[in-house]
Design a protein around this motif. Sequence first.
Motif, PDB file in Angstrom:
ATOM      1  N   ASP A   1       0.829  -1.198   0.000  1.00 25.48           N
ATOM      2  CA  ASP A   1       0.000   0.000   0.000  1.00 25.48           C
ATOM      3  C   ASP A   1       0.869   1.256   0.000  1.00 25.48           C
ATOM      4  N   ILE A   2       0.220   2.397   0.054  1.00 18.72           N
ATOM      5  CA  ILE A   2       0.919   3.681  -0.053  1.00 18.72           C
ATOM      6  C   ILE A   2       1.869   3.904   1.118  1.00 18.72           C
ATOM      7  N   ASN A   3       1.520   3.410   2.294  1.00 22.37           N
ATOM      8  CA  ASN A   3       2.380   3.608   3.458  1.00 22.37           C
ATOM      9  C   ASN A   3       3.698   2.845   3.323  1.00 22.37           C
ATOM     10  N   THR A   4       3.666   1.700   2.696  1.00 20.71           N
ATOM     11  CA  THR A   4       4.894   0.955   2.446  1.00 20.71           C
ATOM     12  C   THR A   4       5.790   1.728   1.482  1.00 20.71           C
ATOM     13  N   LEU A   5       5.196   2.299   0.442  1.00 20.62           N
ATOM     14  CA  LEU A   5       5.967   3.101  -0.506  1.00 20.62           C
ATOM     15  C   LEU A   5       6.557   4.342   0.166  1.00 20.62           C
ATOM     16  N   ARG A   6       5.801   4.954   1.048  1.00 19.20           N
ATOM     17  CA  ARG A   6       6.306   6.119   1.773  1.00 19.20           C
ATOM     18  C   ARG A   6       7.482   5.725   2.670  1.00 19.20           C
ATOM     19  N   GLY A   7       7.384   4.580   3.299  1.00 16.11           N
ATOM     20  CA  GLY A   7       8.474   4.099   4.143  1.00 16.11           C
ATOM     21  C   GLY A   7       9.735   3.831   3.337  1.00 16.11           C
ATOM     22  N   ILE A   8       9.576   3.209   2.176  1.00 11.74           N
ATOM     23  CA  ILE A   8      10.722   2.942   1.297  1.00 11.74           C
ATOM     24  C   ILE A   8      11.329   4.252   0.808  1.00 11.74           C
ATOM     25  N   ALA A   9      10.500   5.214   0.452  1.00 11.81           N
ATOM     26  CA  ALA A   9      10.996   6.520  -0.008  1.00 11.81           C
ATOM     27  C   ALA A   9      11.746   7.238   1.113  1.00 11.81           C
ATOM     28  N   THR A  10      11.248   7.138   2.333  1.00 16.24           N
ATOM     29  CA  THR A  10      11.915   7.766   3.471  1.00 16.24           C
ATOM     30  C   THR A  10      13.279   7.133   3.720  1.00 16.24           C
ATOM     31  N   ILE A  11      13.360   5.830   3.669  1.00 14.87           N
ATOM     32  CA  ILE A  11      14.632   5.132   3.864  1.00 14.87           C
ATOM     33  C   ILE A  11      15.609   5.493   2.746  1.00 14.87           C
ATOM     34  N   PHE A  12      15.126   5.543   1.514  1.00 13.11           N
ATOM     35  CA  PHE A  12      15.982   5.920   0.385  1.00 13.11           C
ATOM     36  C   PHE A  12      16.517   7.337   0.557  1.00 13.11           C
ATOM     37  N   ALA A  13      15.660   8.266   0.968  1.00 17.90           N
ATOM     38  CA  ALA A  13      16.087   9.653   1.172  1.00 17.90           C
ATOM     39  C   ALA A  13      17.113   9.741   2.300  1.00 17.90           C
TER      40      ALA A  13
END
Length: 62
Positions: free
Chosen positions: A2-14
């Motif tokens: 879901d969108i929260n998983t994508l947000r978590g991955i984006a945060t870790i990448f950043a």
Amino acid sequence: MDINTLRGIATIFAMVAFIGIVIWAYSSYKMKDFDEAAQLPFADDDEDQKTREQQDTRSNEK
């Protein structure tokens, strides 16, 4: 996924990208290049001063 998983991955990448940039910027490997680049504005002042002095000398000779 879901969108929260994508947000978590984006945060870790950043966060990983930020830490990588900080390590790169403060590494001793690049310090010489950064110190040289930091002095560039002052190097122009020296050249400008020499040019002005030469022009003043020429105008006073006439």
